[in-house]
Design an enzyme around this catalytic site. Structure first.
Site, PDB file in Angstrom:
ATOM      1  CD  GLU A  38     -24.516   2.611 -24.317  1.00 40.24           C
ATOM      2  OE1 GLU A  38     -24.272   1.391 -25.113  1.00 40.24           O
ATOM      3  OE2 GLU A  38     -23.250   3.144 -23.567  1.00 40.24           O
ATOM      4  CG  ASP A  66     -25.963   3.882 -28.855  1.00 41.19           C
ATOM      5  OD1 ASP A  66     -24.777   3.557 -28.692  1.00 41.19           O
ATOM      6  OD2 ASP A  66     -26.346   2.531 -29.097  1.00 41.19           O
ATOM      7  N   GLY A 141     -11.821   2.148 -30.773  1.00 39.29           N
ATOM      8  CA  GLY A 141     -12.685   1.316 -31.087  1.00 39.29           C
ATOM      9  C   GLY A 141     -12.541   0.339 -32.659  1.00 39.29           C
ATOM     10  CG  HIS A 168     -20.203   7.365 -37.734  1.00 35.86           C
ATOM     11  ND1 HIS A 168     -18.473   7.385 -38.416  1.00 35.86           N
ATOM     12  CD2 HIS A 168     -19.856   6.573 -36.327  1.00 35.86           C
ATOM     13  CE1 HIS A 168     -17.851   6.927 -37.024  1.00 35.86           C
ATOM     14  NE2 HIS A 168     -19.096   6.109 -36.328  1.00 35.86           N
ATOM     15  NE  ARG A 169     -19.129   9.294 -32.006  1.00 28.44           N
ATOM     16  CZ  ARG A 169     -18.305   8.927 -32.520  1.00 28.44           C
ATOM     17  NH1 ARG A 169     -18.067   9.430 -33.134  1.00 28.44           N
ATOM     18  NH2 ARG A 169     -18.822   7.694 -32.221  1.00 28.44           N
TER      19      ARG A 169
HETATM   20  P1  IMP Z   1     -21.361   2.622 -28.143  1.00 25.89           P
HETATM   21  O1  IMP Z   1     -21.767   3.569 -28.963  1.00 25.89           O
HETATM   22  O2  IMP Z   1     -20.113   3.565 -27.622  1.00 25.89           O
HETATM   23  O3  IMP Z   1     -22.113   2.185 -27.852  1.00 25.89           O
HETATM   24  O4  IMP Z   1     -20.527   2.351 -28.882  1.00 25.89           O
HETATM   25  C1  IMP Z   1     -20.324   0.478 -30.045  1.00 25.89           C
HETATM   26  C2  IMP Z   1     -18.469   0.461 -29.716  1.00 25.89           C
HETATM   27  O5  IMP Z   1     -18.739   0.787 -31.051  1.00 25.89           O
HETATM   28  C3  IMP Z   1     -18.180   0.424 -28.694  1.00 25.89           C
HETATM   29  O6  IMP Z   1     -17.131  -0.228 -28.780  1.00 25.89           O
HETATM   30  C4  IMP Z   1     -17.285   1.409 -29.861  1.00 25.89           C
HETATM   31  O7  IMP Z   1     -15.836   1.560 -28.967  1.00 25.89           O
HETATM   32  C5  IMP Z   1     -16.936   1.655 -30.865  1.00 25.89           C
HETATM   33  N1  IMP Z   1     -17.635   2.728 -31.587  1.00 25.89           N
HETATM   34  C6  IMP Z   1     -18.459   3.861 -31.156  1.00 25.89           C
HETATM   35  N2  IMP Z   1     -18.208   4.964 -32.692  1.00 25.89           N
HETATM   36  C7  IMP Z   1     -16.882   4.569 -33.387  1.00 25.89           C
HETATM   37  C8  IMP Z   1     -16.144   4.921 -34.093  1.00 25.89           C
HETATM   38  O8  IMP Z   1     -16.417   6.811 -34.071  1.00 25.89           O
HETATM   39  N3  IMP Z   1     -14.978   4.520 -34.268  1.00 25.89           N
HETATM   40  C9  IMP Z   1     -14.682   3.048 -33.870  1.00 25.89           C
HETATM   41  N4  IMP Z   1     -14.841   2.674 -33.373  1.00 25.89           N
HETATM   42  C10 IMP Z   1     -16.457   2.783 -32.792  1.00 25.89           C
END
Ligand code: IMP
Length: 183
Positions: A38, A66, A141, A168-169
């Site tokens: 990453e 991401d 998160g 978002h997702r």
């Molecule tokens: P990554 O996409 O896994 O790199 O996420 C980056 C950071 O944002 C991580 O600490 C995840 O726990 C947090 N994160 C990513 N998506 C979400 C979400 O949908 N809800 C809350 N935290 C998120």
């Protein structure tokens, strides 16, 4: 036989959110924790594009994603630094940075990269605000401190199904699913 779609992720919660939307369409979703660098980039798109380039000779058809939390009053911090910020200062640390701050607007963004011989990107964003204190135990998160517009509840207080209606997702996945259906 249902078509298999591989989601490259180590995050069980992200997988559960994807399953919730993709399974009802008759696809079989497989989680693969292959790991990819990453890179510290200036955008989520760059991280995803790099991930696809890294994995495309190892897996035939897959997607990865991401995400990041962009807080307006903090000049969009943590943004692409959301992961290291979460693992270092966590939700308590972010709330501390926001102490006595009236403007609590924030945006969660997801970029999905799908590869099936050629790469395609799908994006989703969710506007909302940072709560005054963590609320709820669902999700992962930053979920307990993010309240999407149109709800009084944080993501941390929502089921996977409910979060997908706002998140978002969820939005990026729905765009991705439209593409899968058309292929
Ligand atoms: P990554 O996409 O896994 O790199 O996420 C980056 C950071 O944002 C991580 O600490 C995840 O726990 C947090 N994160 C990513 N998506 C979400 C979400 O949908 N809800 C809350 N935290 C998120």
């Amino acid at each position: 036989m249902s078509e298999e779609i591989v989601f490259i992720t180590s995050n069980k919660n992200k997988f559960k959110e994807a399953e919730n939307l993709i399974l009802p369409l008759g696809f079989k979703l497989i989680q693969k924790n292959l790991g990819y660098p990453e890179i510290q980039a200036s955008s989520l798109e760059e991280v995803v594009t790099y991930g696809i380039e890294y994995l495309k000779d190892r897996v035939d058809t897959f997607f990865l994603e991401d995400s990041g939390l962009f807080i307006q009053t903090l000049c969009n911090f943590p943004g692409v630094y959301s992961k290291p910020v979460f693992t270092t200062i966590g939700n308590e640390g972010v709330l501390k940075l926001m102490e006595k701050t009236e403007n609590r607007n924030a945006i969660f963004r997801t970029v999905i990269g799908f590869y099936d011989g050629k790469a395609k990107i799908f994006k989703g964003e969710c506007k909302g605000r940072i709560a005054e204190e963590p609320k709820g135990y669902h999700g992962f998160g930053y979920d307990p401190i993010f309240i999407p517009h149109g709800s009084e509840k944080s993501f941390g207080e929502m089921t996977t199904h409910k979060k997908n209606q706002y998140s978002h997702r969820g939005k990026a996945l729905k765009r991705f699913i439209q593409h899968l259906k058309k292929r």
